[in-house]
Design an enzyme around this catalytic site. Structure first.
Site, PDB file in Angstrom:
ATOM      1  N   GLU A  91       0.804  -0.935  -0.267  1.00  0.00           N
ATOM      2  CA  GLU A  91      -0.060  -0.045   0.154  1.00  0.00           C
ATOM      3  C   GLU A  91       0.690   0.985  -0.499  1.00  0.00           C
ATOM      4  OE1 GLU A  91      -3.564  -1.851   2.599  1.00  0.00           O
ATOM      5  OE2 GLU A  91      -1.318  -1.519   3.423  1.00  0.00           O
ATOM      6  N   CYS A 104       3.963   8.339   1.301  1.00  0.00           N
ATOM      7  CA  CYS A 104       4.032   7.546   2.453  1.00  0.00           C
ATOM      8  C   CYS A 104       4.421   6.379   1.657  1.00  0.00           C
ATOM      9  CB  CYS A 104       3.077   7.462   3.112  1.00  0.00           C
ATOM     10  SG  CYS A 104       3.595   6.042   4.648  1.00  0.00           S
ATOM     11  N   CYS A 111       6.057  -7.369   6.911  1.00  0.00           N
ATOM     12  CA  CYS A 111       7.065  -7.188   7.985  1.00  0.00           C
ATOM     13  C   CYS A 111       7.809  -7.572   8.873  1.00  0.00           C
ATOM     14  CB  CYS A 111       6.468  -5.766   8.881  1.00  0.00           C
ATOM     15  SG  CYS A 111       8.086  -4.596   9.206  1.00  0.00           S
ATOM     16  N   CYS A 115       6.045  -5.735  16.145  1.00  0.00           N
ATOM     17  CA  CYS A 115       5.816  -4.379  17.288  1.00  0.00           C
ATOM     18  C   CYS A 115       4.814  -4.144  17.360  1.00  0.00           C
ATOM     19  CB  CYS A 115       6.033  -3.303  16.350  1.00  0.00           C
ATOM     20  SG  CYS A 115       7.786  -2.549  15.815  1.00  0.00           S
ATOM     21  N   CYS A 118       1.073  -2.646  16.037  1.00  0.00           N
ATOM     22  CA  CYS A 118       1.495  -2.131  14.930  1.00  0.00           C
ATOM     23  C   CYS A 118       0.404  -3.929  13.797  1.00  0.00           C
ATOM     24  CB  CYS A 118       2.377  -2.466  13.992  1.00  0.00           C
ATOM     25  SG  CYS A 118       2.782  -1.850  12.411  1.00  0.00           S
ATOM     26  N   GLY A 174       6.511  -2.139   6.173  1.00  0.00           N
ATOM     27  CA  GLY A 174       8.069  -2.563   6.171  1.00  0.00           C
ATOM     28  C   GLY A 174       9.064  -1.573   7.115  1.00  0.00           C
ATOM     29  N   SER A 204      11.996   6.352   8.160  1.00  0.00           N
ATOM     30  CA  SER A 204      11.349   6.638  10.152  1.00  0.00           C
ATOM     31  C   SER A 204      12.116   4.408   9.721  1.00  0.00           C
ATOM     32  CB  SER A 204      10.243   6.087   9.757  1.00  0.00           C
ATOM     33  OG  SER A 204       9.880   5.600  11.012  1.00  0.00           O
ATOM     34  N   HIS A 229       9.003   5.201  20.854  1.00  0.00           N
ATOM     35  CA  HIS A 229       7.642   4.837  22.046  1.00  0.00           C
ATOM     36  C   HIS A 229       7.624   4.314  23.633  1.00  0.00           C
ATOM     37  CE1 HIS A 229       6.407   4.886  17.333  1.00  0.00           C
ATOM     38  NE2 HIS A 229       6.807   3.845  18.126  1.00  0.00           N
ATOM     39  N   CYS A 355      -1.319   5.859  10.205  1.00  0.00           N
ATOM     40  CA  CYS A 355      -0.115   5.263  10.895  1.00  0.00           C
ATOM     41  C   CYS A 355      -0.335   3.629  11.454  1.00  0.00           C
ATOM     42  CB  CYS A 355       0.242   5.611  11.777  1.00  0.00           C
ATOM     43  SG  CYS A 355       1.120   7.240  11.295  1.00  0.00           S
TER      44      CYS A 355
HETATM   45  N1  SAH Z   1       9.538  -0.020  10.451  1.00  0.00           N
HETATM   46  C1  SAH Z   1       9.669   1.624  10.450  1.00  0.00           C
HETATM   47  C2  SAH Z   1       8.175   2.540   9.557  1.00  0.00           C
HETATM   48  C3  SAH Z   1       7.102   1.978   8.876  1.00  0.00           C
HETATM   49  S1  SAH Z   1       5.900   2.672  10.888  1.00  0.00           S
HETATM   50  C4  SAH Z   1       9.066   2.826  11.705  1.00  0.00           C
HETATM   51  O1  SAH Z   1       9.197   1.755  12.795  1.00  0.00           O
HETATM   52  O2  SAH Z   1       9.390   2.851  12.123  1.00  0.00           O
HETATM   53  C5  SAH Z   1       5.408   4.123  10.831  1.00  0.00           C
HETATM   54  C6  SAH Z   1       5.251   4.811  12.193  1.00  0.00           C
HETATM   55  O3  SAH Z   1       3.823   4.469  12.542  1.00  0.00           O
HETATM   56  C7  SAH Z   1       5.856   3.885  12.947  1.00  0.00           C
HETATM   57  O4  SAH Z   1       6.382   5.014  14.104  1.00  0.00           O
HETATM   58  C8  SAH Z   1       4.894   3.107  14.144  1.00  0.00           C
HETATM   59  O5  SAH Z   1       5.672   2.698  15.617  1.00  0.00           O
HETATM   60  C9  SAH Z   1       3.952   3.776  13.749  1.00  0.00           C
HETATM   61  N2  SAH Z   1       2.741   3.240  13.959  1.00  0.00           N
HETATM   62  C10 SAH Z   1       2.819   0.931  13.738  1.00  0.00           C
HETATM   63  N3  SAH Z   1       1.120   0.940  14.016  1.00  0.00           N
HETATM   64  C11 SAH Z   1       0.487   1.907  14.671  1.00  0.00           C
HETATM   65  C12 SAH Z   1      -0.724   2.224  14.874  1.00  0.00           C
HETATM   66  N4  SAH Z   1      -1.876   1.626  15.008  1.00  0.00           N
HETATM   67  N5  SAH Z   1      -0.865   3.570  15.296  1.00  0.00           N
HETATM   68  C13 SAH Z   1      -0.437   4.753  14.979  1.00  0.00           C
HETATM   69  N6  SAH Z   1       0.966   4.829  14.286  1.00  0.00           N
HETATM   70  C14 SAH Z   1       1.580   3.010  14.244  1.00  0.00           C
END
Ligand code: SAH
Length: 365
Positions: A91, A104, A111, A115, A118, A174, A204, A229, A355
Site C-alpha cells: 500500500e 508515504c 514486516c 511490533c 502495529c 516494512g 523512519s 515509543h 499510521c
Molecule cells: N518500520 C518503520 C516504518 C513504518 S511504521 C518504523 O518502525 O519506523 C511508521 C510509524 O507508524 C512508526 O512510528 C510506527 O511505530 C507507527 N505505528 C505503527 N502502528 C501504529 C498504530 N496502530 N497507531 C499509530 N501509529 C502506529
C-alpha cells in the site's frame, strides 16, 4: 510473465519495440508515458489503439498494478492498494497537505519486526521491495495528482502548480533499514528523476543501528525518524522486540551522529498506548506522566522534534487509545521541559491508512 517496460533501459525498450515491428520513435513516446506513471497502455493517448492492444498482450507498464483506490472523506488522502507481479500486495498513501504533496511508501511486503501495536507486521515479512517497485509507488501518486487519467487536473490546496509529489516518507509497511540498499537506490532515483530534494525525504526506522550507520555512510542529508515509543528499555522491549537487539541508548547515539552530520532535526515518533482496564476504563500504558518526565529527560539537549501519535485501533491488537486529556497532559509535560513536540494529525483514518493501519485489507474483506 509479461515484460515490465518501466524496468527496461532506453536501448532495451527500443529493441523491444522494433522487435514488435514498430518504429523506433514509439519507444520514446512510451518512455514519456512511463515516466509520468501511466498505469496501462490504454492511457497512452498518442499510441495507436492497435499497438496499445499488442503491447497489452505481451507487456505491462510498471511492476505494480492498482487493485484498489480509496479516497478519504475530505479528499486530501488517497490510499492505493497495489499488486506486485508475484501477487503480493502493498500500500502507499498520498497526502495533500499545506506544505505539499507527500507520499508515504512501503519498503517491504509485510514486516518482520513484530511490533505489538502495529498492523503491518501481523502476517510477517513476505519480501523486500525492489527499487523499481518502491519508485512505482511514487509514480502512481504522481499520476493521480496530475489527474492524467481523467484529463482533469487536481490541485492540492488550490495551488495550480502544486500537482507534483514534493515529499517522500518511507513510513509505510516494512522496515526500510532491513532493505537499505533498495531504499537508498529509490531515494537516489527520486532525487535524480523527480528532482525531490533530500531535505524533503524522511526515513523512519524502529531502530536498526547498523542501518543508521549505512545512512551515515551514504551521506545524503535526508531526515531520520526513530520510532521510539518508550523512554526506557524495559518498557520498550515489551512492545518492540527489536529493542532486545538494539537498546535505546545505542539507537539514539547512532541517530545523534546522523543528525549532527547533516545538521538536521531528529524526528522521534511516540505512539501513545493505552490498555483496556478491568473496570472498562483505559489505563495508560506508555504515556503516564512519569513516562513523560523520563522521555523529557532522555531527550533534553537533543535537536529533536517529538511526534505524538495517539494509537490507531487495530482489531487484532490488544491496546486502546488514551483519552484526549491524557494525550495533552503528556504533551504538556514535554513542553514544560523544553522538548519540541506536536500531536500528529492523523490523515485518512476513515480509509484505514493512518499510521499502523496499512494492511492487506483485501485479504480481510
Ligand atoms: N518500520 C518503520 C516504518 C513504518 S511504521 C518504523 O518502525 O519506523 C511508521 C510509524 O507508524 C512508526 O512510528 C510506527 O511505530 C507507527 N505505528 C505503527 N502502528 C501504529 C498504530 N496502530 N497507531 C499509530 N501509529 C502506529
Amino acid at each position: 510473465m509479461k515484460t515490465v517496460l518501466f524496468s527496461l533501459t532506453d536501448a532495451e525498450l527500443q529493441k523491444f519495440i522494433t522487435d514488435l515491428g514498430e518504429p523506433k520513435f514509439r519507444a520514446s513516446q512510451i518512455r514519456d508515458w512511463l515516466n509520468r506513471g501511466a498505469p496501462d497502455f490504454n492511457s497512452m493517448k498518442n499510441i495507436p489503439v492497435m499497438l496499445r492492444e499488442k503491447l497489452d498482450a505481451v507487456a505491462q507498464t510498471m511492476p505494480v498494478k492498482i487493485v484498489k483506490k480509496l479516497v478519504s472523506g475530505d479528499g486530501d488522502t488517497t490510499k492505493f492498494l497495489l499488486e506486485l507481479n508475484d501477487k503480493e500486495q502493498i500500500e502507499c498513501v498520498l497526502m495533500r497537505t499545506t506544505y505539499g504533496n507527500s507520499v508515504c511508501v512501503s519498503s517491504q511486503a509485510g514486516c518482520a519486526m513484530g511490533c505489538k501495536f502495529c498492523a503491518s507486521t501481523l502476517l510477517g515479512l513476505k519480501r523486500n521491495l525492489t527499487v523499481d517497485e518502491i519508485f512505482s509507488e511514487i509514480l502512481v501518486a504522481q499520476w493521480e495528482l496530475r489527474g492524467c487519467e481523467s484529463g482533469k487536473q487536481i490541485h492540492a490546496n488550490g495551488d495550480p502548480n502544486n500537482n507534483d509529489v514534493s515529499h517522500i516518507v518511507v513510513m509505510g509497511t516494512g522496515e526500510p533499514l532491513q532493505n537499505t540498499e533498495n531504499v537508498i537506490g529509490f531515494l537516489e532515483r527520486a532525487n535524480h528523476d523527480l528532482n525531490i530534494s533530500w531535505r524533503r525525504m524522511t526515513v523512519s526506522t524502529c531502530g536498526i543501528v547498523p542501518g543508521i550507520y549505512d545512512l551515515i555512510k551514504w551521506g545524503r542529508p535526508i531526515n531520520l525518524a526513530i520510532s521510539l515509543h518508550a523512554p526506557v528499555d524495559e518498557l520498550r522491549s515489551t512492545v518492540m522486540p527489536i529493542n532486545n537487539k538494539y537498546k535505546i541508548a545505542e539507537v539514539l547515539k547512532a541517530a545523534d551522529e546522523f543528525t549532527k552530520l547533516h545538521n538536521r532535526q531528529l524526528m522521534i515518533e511516540y505512539i501513545l498506548l493505552g490498555k483496556n482496564g478491568k473496570n472498562g476504563e483505559t489505563e495508560l500504558y506508555n504515556c503516564t506522566p512519569e513516562y513523560a518526565e523520563m522521555l523529557a529527560k532522555l531527550l533534553t539537549g537533543k535537536n529533536c522534534m517529538v511526534n505524538l501519535i495517539p494509537w490507531n485501533a487495530v482489531d487484532e491488537r490488544d491496546f486502546a487509545s488514551p483519552s484526549g486529556n491524557a494525550v495533552h497532559r503528556f504533551q504538556d509535560i514535554l513542553i514544560k521541559n523544553g522538548i519540541h513536540c506536536r500531536i500528529r494529525r492523523e490523515r485518512g483514518t476513515d480509509i484505514g491508512s493512518a499510521c499502523g493501519q496499512l494492511r492487506l485489507n483485501n485479504k480481510k474483506d
